[in-house]
Every structure is written in C-alpha cells, then in structure tokens.
Write a protein that holds these residues in place. Structure first.
Motif, PDB file in Angstrom:
ATOM      1  N   PHE A 121       0.823  -1.208   0.000  1.00  0.00           N
ATOM      2  CA  PHE A 121       0.000   0.000   0.000  1.00  0.00           C
ATOM      3  C   PHE A 121       0.859   1.260   0.000  1.00  0.00           C
ATOM      4  O   PHE A 121       0.571   2.223  -0.702  1.00  0.00           O
ATOM      5  N   ASP A 122       1.950   1.273   0.789  1.00  0.00           N
ATOM      6  CA  ASP A 122       2.775   2.462   0.926  1.00  0.00           C
ATOM      7  C   ASP A 122       4.249   2.071   0.963  1.00  0.00           C
ATOM      8  O   ASP A 122       4.793   1.775   2.027  1.00  0.00           O
ATOM      9  N   PRO A 123       4.947   2.068  -0.189  1.00  0.00           N
ATOM     10  CA  PRO A 123       6.360   1.673  -0.207  1.00  0.00           C
ATOM     11  C   PRO A 123       7.230   2.534   0.703  1.00  0.00           C
ATOM     12  O   PRO A 123       8.158   2.031   1.336  1.00  0.00           O
ATOM     13  N   ALA A 124       6.941   3.847   0.775  1.00  0.00           N
ATOM     14  CA  ALA A 124       7.756   4.732   1.608  1.00  0.00           C
ATOM     15  C   ALA A 124       7.697   4.308   3.071  1.00  0.00           C
ATOM     16  O   ALA A 124       8.712   4.345   3.783  1.00  0.00           O
ATOM     17  N   GLU A 125       6.535   3.883   3.518  1.00  0.00           N
ATOM     18  CA  GLU A 125       6.380   3.459   4.911  1.00  0.00           C
ATOM     19  C   GLU A 125       7.149   2.175   5.181  1.00  0.00           C
ATOM     20  O   GLU A 125       7.763   2.018   6.248  1.00  0.00           O
ATOM     21  N   VAL A 126       7.142   1.264   4.213  1.00  0.00           N
ATOM     22  CA  VAL A 126       7.890   0.012   4.376  1.00  0.00           C
ATOM     23  C   VAL A 126       9.382   0.301   4.457  1.00  0.00           C
ATOM     24  O   VAL A 126      10.097  -0.237   5.319  1.00  0.00           O
ATOM     25  N   LEU A 127       9.890   1.165   3.580  1.00  0.00           N
ATOM     26  CA  LEU A 127      11.316   1.480   3.619  1.00  0.00           C
ATOM     27  C   LEU A 127      11.695   2.216   4.900  1.00  0.00           C
ATOM     28  O   LEU A 127      12.795   2.013   5.430  1.00  0.00           O
ATOM     29  N   ALA A 128      10.794   3.038   5.416  1.00  0.00           N
ATOM     30  CA  ALA A 128      11.066   3.704   6.691  1.00  0.00           C
ATOM     31  C   ALA A 128      11.183   2.679   7.813  1.00  0.00           C
ATOM     32  O   ALA A 128      12.030   2.818   8.709  1.00  0.00           O
ATOM     33  N   GLU A 129      10.346   1.640   7.768  1.00  0.00           N
ATOM     34  CA  GLU A 129      10.431   0.575   8.767  1.00  0.00           C
ATOM     35  C   GLU A 129      11.732  -0.213   8.623  1.00  0.00           C
ATOM     36  O   GLU A 129      12.360  -0.580   9.622  1.00  0.00           O
ATOM     37  N   VAL A 130      12.129  -0.481   7.391  1.00  0.00           N
ATOM     38  CA  VAL A 130      13.406  -1.167   7.172  1.00  0.00           C
ATOM     39  C   VAL A 130      14.551  -0.340   7.757  1.00  0.00           C
ATOM     40  O   VAL A 130      15.438  -0.866   8.445  1.00  0.00           O
ATOM     41  N   ALA A 131      14.532   0.971   7.494  1.00  0.00           N
ATOM     42  CA  ALA A 131      15.582   1.835   8.036  1.00  0.00           C
ATOM     43  C   ALA A 131      15.579   1.823   9.564  1.00  0.00           C
ATOM     44  O   ALA A 131      16.637   1.838  10.205  1.00  0.00           O
ATOM     45  N   ARG A 132      14.405   1.771  10.145  1.00  0.00           N
ATOM     46  CA  ARG A 132      14.301   1.776  11.609  1.00  0.00           C
ATOM     47  C   ARG A 132      14.963   0.553  12.232  1.00  0.00           C
ATOM     48  O   ARG A 132      15.654   0.659  13.260  1.00  0.00           O
ATOM     49  N   VAL A 133      14.753  -0.629  11.629  1.00  0.00           N
ATOM     50  CA  VAL A 133      15.249  -1.857  12.254  1.00  0.00           C
ATOM     51  C   VAL A 133      16.705  -2.151  11.900  1.00  0.00           C
ATOM     52  O   VAL A 133      17.311  -3.049  12.500  1.00  0.00           O
ATOM     53  N   LEU A 134      17.282  -1.406  10.961  1.00  0.00           N
ATOM     54  CA  LEU A 134      18.694  -1.598  10.626  1.00  0.00           C
ATOM     55  C   LEU A 134      19.577  -0.920  11.665  1.00  0.00           C
ATOM     56  O   LEU A 134      19.303   0.193  12.099  1.00  0.00           O
ATOM     57  N   ARG A 135      20.659  -1.572  12.016  1.00  0.00           N
ATOM     58  CA  ARG A 135      21.650  -0.932  12.875  1.00  0.00           C
ATOM     59  C   ARG A 135      22.419   0.096  12.047  1.00  0.00           C
ATOM     60  O   ARG A 135      22.483  -0.004  10.818  1.00  0.00           O
ATOM     61  N   PRO A 136      23.041   1.090  12.678  1.00  0.00           N
ATOM     62  CA  PRO A 136      23.908   2.013  11.936  1.00  0.00           C
ATOM     63  C   PRO A 136      25.004   1.249  11.203  1.00  0.00           C
ATOM     64  O   PRO A 136      25.665   0.375  11.778  1.00  0.00           O
TER      65      PRO A 136
END
Length: 271
Positions: A121-136
């Motif tokens: 539904f919202d690719p931007a939201e999915v990528l934001a979640e991916v960024a959130r769970v990634l470590r630096p």
C-alpha cells in the motif's frame, strides 16, 4: 490490495520458487547477497519473504551463530517458508506487515525486499520501517521492476502498448516503483550506494508466459476493456505462433546503507 482499481495479485509459491531457481533469479539474487555483505553471526531480515526462496542461502552465509528472519503477510507463504527451513534453526519466519514491523529498532545487520514493494500500500512506509530496524552501518537491498519498461514485439504495436498500459494502470499497484526506489530510500534516511539495472530479455513465448503471465494478464485486460476480445486473441495468436519472439522488462536493484549517526528523525552521515 484494497483499491478496486487494482486486481488482487495472487502469486503462487511455486511460481516464486521457479523464478528464484531460474538463470535470471540465480544471477541477480547472488548479486544481492554480495551487496548485503552477510557473514557468520550477521542478522538479516527478509521483508515479504514469500515461500522462503532466499532464506536458505542467507542461513548458509550467516551460519549457526547468525539469525535470519522472514516476514510475510500471507499465511500460505509463511507456512511454505517454515517447511522449507525446518532444518535451519537460525531461521525464523512469521506473519507480519512490512508497514509495521514487530522487530526492535536497530536489531538487524542487513535487510532485503524482492519484488514486494510493487504490491504494498505504501512503499515509503515500508522502507522507513526497514531503516528503523537496521543498525547504523547496516546494509539494505531492494529489487523491483519498472513495468513501464515492459516491451513486447508485435506487428500491431498499439496492442503491445495496450498490454503494458493494462499492467501499469490496473495490474500492479506501484508499477513504476523501480525508478522511485532510490528516492524512497533516501527519504527513509538510507544512503544509496549503488543502483543496478537488470534488463531481462525473453526470446521464447513459453518462458515469457511463465514469468509475465501473458495469457492470464491478457484475459484480465479484455475484462477491463483495455483490449477487445478480438484484439486479445490476435495478440495471443501472434505471440504463440511467431517464429521470432521478443519481450523485455527492467528490474532495478537499489543497495543502500544506514549511516552511522542520526539527527532528528532522519539519519545523517558524520561530517
């Protein structure tokens, strides 16, 4: 899919496994694994893992000290992935929504999506979640087609145009996601390292039908009055009987990293 404009796309687990085992699948998936930089002890998340086609390869790379987590919204796919990885204790598969992942902040070394964002539904939201769970410093790889690049040779070019128009306007929710991936990744706070275009060329109608669903999609295009029944039949008759067949479509792989410092809600690279 919830919008009436787009058809619910039910992709069989058999199809996804066949594609992963094809020359095309093996080639670009191997490249993606290299971009993720997995090593023993790594933790990797596969969002929209489907039947788990990629999970065994990830498990081999991270070893018994690592962890592989597959997430998918489809019960059937999750069950298939679990059966496929029963012998791999470092693999966990569960039902989840890529828009709202249950995983903790900065809990993965790498993350991956493959032909998933075109349907969400919202690719931007999915990528934001991916960024959130990634470590630096964590790596992400996203592989998506751009369906406006789909071309099929036919003596009536307007039928080829109509077919592609149906795919982009009715069949796939985010049909132009391939060209948008880098922007979405940047907006999520990820630093894009590489964009790799992969153009697949089909010279066999049967092979193209297995991947592109030419007959199935044409029937739907007729139902939506993008083609008339006569046009649809002429289109398929030529594709099936032509001595020379040509079709091509491009997939884009965007490889990114999560920078090591954050400022506000966005991730920033140290100066």
């Amino acid at each position: 899919m919830t919008s009436s404009r787009f058809e619910a796309e039910v992709v069989s687990t058999d199809y996804m496994l066949r594609l992963a085992a094809s020359d095309l699948g093996r080639s670009y998936k191997s490249m993606v694994r290299g971009q993720l930089g997995l090593r023993p002890g790594s933790r990797v998340l596969d969002v929209g893992c489907g039947p788990g086609a990629d999970l065994p390869d990830y498990a081999e790379l991270v070893g018994p000290s690592g962890a592989v987590v597959g997430v998918d919204h489809d019960d059937t796919a999750v069950e298939a992935a679990r059966k496929r990885t029963l012998h791999l204790p470092q693999v966990q598969v569960h039902i989840g929504d890529g828009h709202r992942l249950n995983e903790a902040d900065e809990s993965f070394d790498a993350a991956h999506t493959d032909r998933v964002l075109q349907h969400v539904f919202d690719p931007a939201e999915v990528l934001a979640e991916v960024a959130r769970v990634l470590r630096p410093g964590g790596a992400a790889a996203f592989a998506e087609p751009d369906w406006e690049t789909l071309v099929v040779d036919h003596p009536e070019p307007r039928l080829s145009t109509a077919y592609t128009r149906y795919v982009t306007e009715f069949q796939v929710r985010n049909a132009r996601i391939g060209r948008q991936l880098a922007g979405f990744a940047n907006d999520a706070g990820l630093a894009v390292r590489t964009i790799i275009p992969i153009t697949t060329v089909f010279d066999d109608a049967g092979a193209a039908d297995k991947v592109l669903g030419l007959h199935r999609v044409t029937r739907r295009a007729i139902e939506h009055e993008v083609m008339t029944p006569d046009e649809g039949q002429r289109w398929l008759d030529h594709l099936s009987g032509a001595q020379t067949f040509f079709a091509a479509v491009s997939l884009f792989v965007v490889c990114a990293v999560k920078p090591s410092t954050t400022v506000g809600s966005r991730t920033r690279t140290k100066s």
